[in-house]
Design an enzyme around this catalytic site. Structure first.
Site, PDB file in Angstrom:
ATOM      1  N   MET A  80      10.250  24.869   2.847  1.00  0.00           N
ATOM      2  CA  MET A  80       9.550  24.071   1.839  1.00  0.00           C
ATOM      3  C   MET A  80      10.536  23.325   0.937  1.00  0.00           C
ATOM      4  SD  MET A  80       6.843  25.311  -1.061  1.00  0.00           S
ATOM      5  CE  MET A  80       5.779  26.158   0.094  1.00  0.00           C
ATOM      6  N   ARG A 131     -11.037  -0.240  14.760  1.00  0.00           N
ATOM      7  CA  ARG A 131     -10.784   0.618  13.609  1.00  0.00           C
ATOM      8  C   ARG A 131     -11.474   0.079  12.370  1.00  0.00           C
ATOM      9  NH1 ARG A 131      -4.694   1.150  11.201  1.00  0.00           N
ATOM     10  NH2 ARG A 131      -5.229  -0.980  10.590  1.00  0.00           N
ATOM     11  N   LYS A 153       0.848  -1.196   0.000  1.00  0.00           N
ATOM     12  CA  LYS A 153       0.000   0.000   0.000  1.00  0.00           C
ATOM     13  C   LYS A 153       0.886   1.249   0.000  1.00  0.00           C
ATOM     14  CE  LYS A 153      -0.367  -0.453   5.038  1.00  0.00           C
ATOM     15  NZ  LYS A 153      -1.177  -1.044   6.122  1.00  0.00           N
ATOM     16  N   TYR A 162      13.459  30.649   8.733  1.00  0.00           N
ATOM     17  CA  TYR A 162      12.185  31.318   9.015  1.00  0.00           C
ATOM     18  C   TYR A 162      11.972  31.512  10.517  1.00  0.00           C
ATOM     19  CZ  TYR A 162      10.279  30.976   4.283  1.00  0.00           C
ATOM     20  OH  TYR A 162      10.044  31.127   2.950  1.00  0.00           O
TER      21      TYR A 162
HETATM   22  C1  PLP Z   1      -0.335  -1.932   6.861  1.00  0.00           C
HETATM   23  C2  PLP Z   1      -0.854  -3.269   7.270  1.00  0.00           C
HETATM   24  C3  PLP Z   1       0.019  -4.364   7.388  1.00  0.00           C
HETATM   25  C4  PLP Z   1       1.518  -4.237   7.306  1.00  0.00           C
HETATM   26  O1  PLP Z   1       1.978  -3.731   8.555  1.00  0.00           O
HETATM   27  P1  PLP Z   1       3.540  -3.474   8.821  1.00  0.00           P
HETATM   28  O2  PLP Z   1       3.569  -3.043  10.239  1.00  0.00           O
HETATM   29  O3  PLP Z   1       3.949  -2.396   7.879  1.00  0.00           O
HETATM   30  O4  PLP Z   1       4.230  -4.748   8.567  1.00  0.00           O
HETATM   31  C5  PLP Z   1      -0.529  -5.609   7.632  1.00  0.00           C
HETATM   32  N1  PLP Z   1      -1.888  -5.770   7.779  1.00  0.00           N
HETATM   33  C6  PLP Z   1      -2.728  -4.722   7.713  1.00  0.00           C
HETATM   34  C7  PLP Z   1      -4.179  -4.944   7.928  1.00  0.00           C
HETATM   35  C8  PLP Z   1      -2.252  -3.437   7.471  1.00  0.00           C
HETATM   36  O5  PLP Z   1      -3.107  -2.404   7.415  1.00  0.00           O
END
Ligand code: PLP
Length: 388
Positions: free
Chosen positions: A327, A149, A51, A270
């Site tokens: 930036m 969640r 992802k 800044y």
């Molecule tokens: C992001 C995610 C993972 C991977 O988790 P890591 O800590 O990056 O290994 C696995 N399962 C679910 C449901 C996730 O959202």
């Protein structure tokens, strides 16, 4: 860091000498990390979570490299990411973690993707779509064992076996997610395993998946049928209280655009938030928060203060930031670097060597995950290896 060469497969359209920063991504290290995780998975299938553009490294590069290493199952968050992953892995199983949005069934079917269903509404919609298509399409079911969640509640999970909709599609995975697997002594880990066991035993024959990166390294943890590492693949430490067993995948270099001396009582950057107590030499680097480098790494206070702020490796020396991250620019105190070791145009390391993604995250008051997933689109990117 050891300087990586691009082996001719520099991706993207930005030439290195036209970019403010260069991101080096080592696909051989990514593949090696997948193999390390597989060897820790106790015989379970080792999937890969790709992802957020493969945690910033690039789906189009990471997915083929992982496929060549032997990975057959991928997880993304969004349907749009799944379509990109499908193009990169024509035969893999691809799951979409964030669940089923109404009306997207035909896209799932067209690209042979699997939603991770996390509510009875989603289960009903997927079952309805499958009935309408007269096809038993594949999906995962997510049960929430403590995160509060995403996923069915525990009481809902325990009634899953009575839902007639489960006959309309093929449940290829029952999954849950750890809350704090990186804290190996956290009692929640065992509680989540126990809850997951209860749901799993009510659905015999459905493959199960629980561990993320850190979960793979928990003592006495069950691996079940499939593990879902993300962060550790990209070099993050899944065992923060111990040495990192993973290889670094990402390196970041910026370039010095100017060097100047500032006098005692001058401020830098800044809002004048950093004060030189003595005459200091400042290098200005061509990277800023618009590149995804966190502004929370800014150094506010006085020169020489022991601040938790960003650092850069300049000519082999660890140099602290001076002032606010802007930036497009970062100012670094290079007074302690011999004058001949640093000049305009020099390359400076922001991620690499002692500056691991975990360390950069810590110095920004965040986690390495956020550092990786913010890696900017303005960088030139060089990819090394990945040929399998
Ligand atoms: C992001 C995610 C993972 C991977 O988790 P890591 O800590 O990056 O290994 C696995 N399962 C679910 C449901 C996730 O959202």
């Amino acid at each position: 860091m050891t300087k990586l060469t691009s082996h001719g497969n520099t991706a993207g359209s930005i030439p290195e000498n036209a970019a403010g920063g260069v991101l080096h991504i080592d696909l051989d290290a990514l593949a090696a990390n997948w193999r390390i995780l597989r060897d820790h998975a106790g015989g379970a299938e080792t999937a890969a979570v790709v992802k957020a553009n493969a945690y910033g490294t690039g789906i189009e590069k990471a997915v083929p490299a992982l496929s060549k290493a032997g990975c057959r199952t991928f997880f993304v968050a969004h349907l749009s990411e799944a379509i990109r992953a499908r193009a990169a892995a024509p035969d893999a199983a691809i799951y979409v973690l964030n669940g089923l949005f109404s009306g997207t069934g035909s896209t799932y079917a067209e690209f042979d993707l699997r939603p991770v269903l996390g509510s009875f509404e989603e289960i009903e919609e997927w079952a309805g779509f499958c009935r309408a298509e007269s096809r038993k399409l594949k999906a995962a079911i997510h049960v929430d064992t403590g995160m509060n969640r995403l996923g069915l509640t525990m009481p809902q999970g325990l009634t899953l076996k009575d839902r007639k909709e489960l006959n309309d599609f093929e449940t290829t995975l029952l999954m849950s997610h750890f809350v704090s697997a990186e804290e190996s002594d956290n009692p929640l880990n065992a509680q989540q395993i126990e809850a997951f066991e209860a749901v799993r035993s009510s659905l015999p024959g459905v493959p199960a998946s629980l561990p993320n990166s850190s979960g793979i390294f928990l003592r006495d943890k069950p691996s079940y049928d499939l593990v879902r590492p993300g962060y550790a693949l990209y070099g993050g430490n899944p065992t923060p209280s111990r040495d990192n067993p993973m290889r670094p995948v990402v390196g970041l270099e910026g370039r010095i655009v100017q060097l100047r001396w500032v006098e005692a009582d001058d401020t830098v950057g800044y809002n004048g938030r950093w004060l030189a107590l003595t005459r200091r030499r400042i290098a200005t680097l061509s990277i800023g928060y618009a590149d995804g480098y966190p502004r929370s790494s800014s150094a506010r206070g006085k020169s020489g203060d022991e601040l938790l702020a960003g650092t850069a490796l300049v000519g082999g020396h660890t140099c602290p930031f001076a002032g606010n991250v802007s930036m497009d620019l970062i100012t670094v105190d290079v007074t302690d670097v011999p004058e001949t070791d640093v000049k305009r145009g020099d390359t400076v390391t922001l991620i690499g060597g002692e500056l691991t993604i975990d360390e950069v995250g810590r110095r920004a008051g965040t986690i390495g995950y956020e550092i990786l997933t913010n890696l900017g689109a303005r960088y030139a990117r060089t990819y090394r290896g990945g040929e399998g």
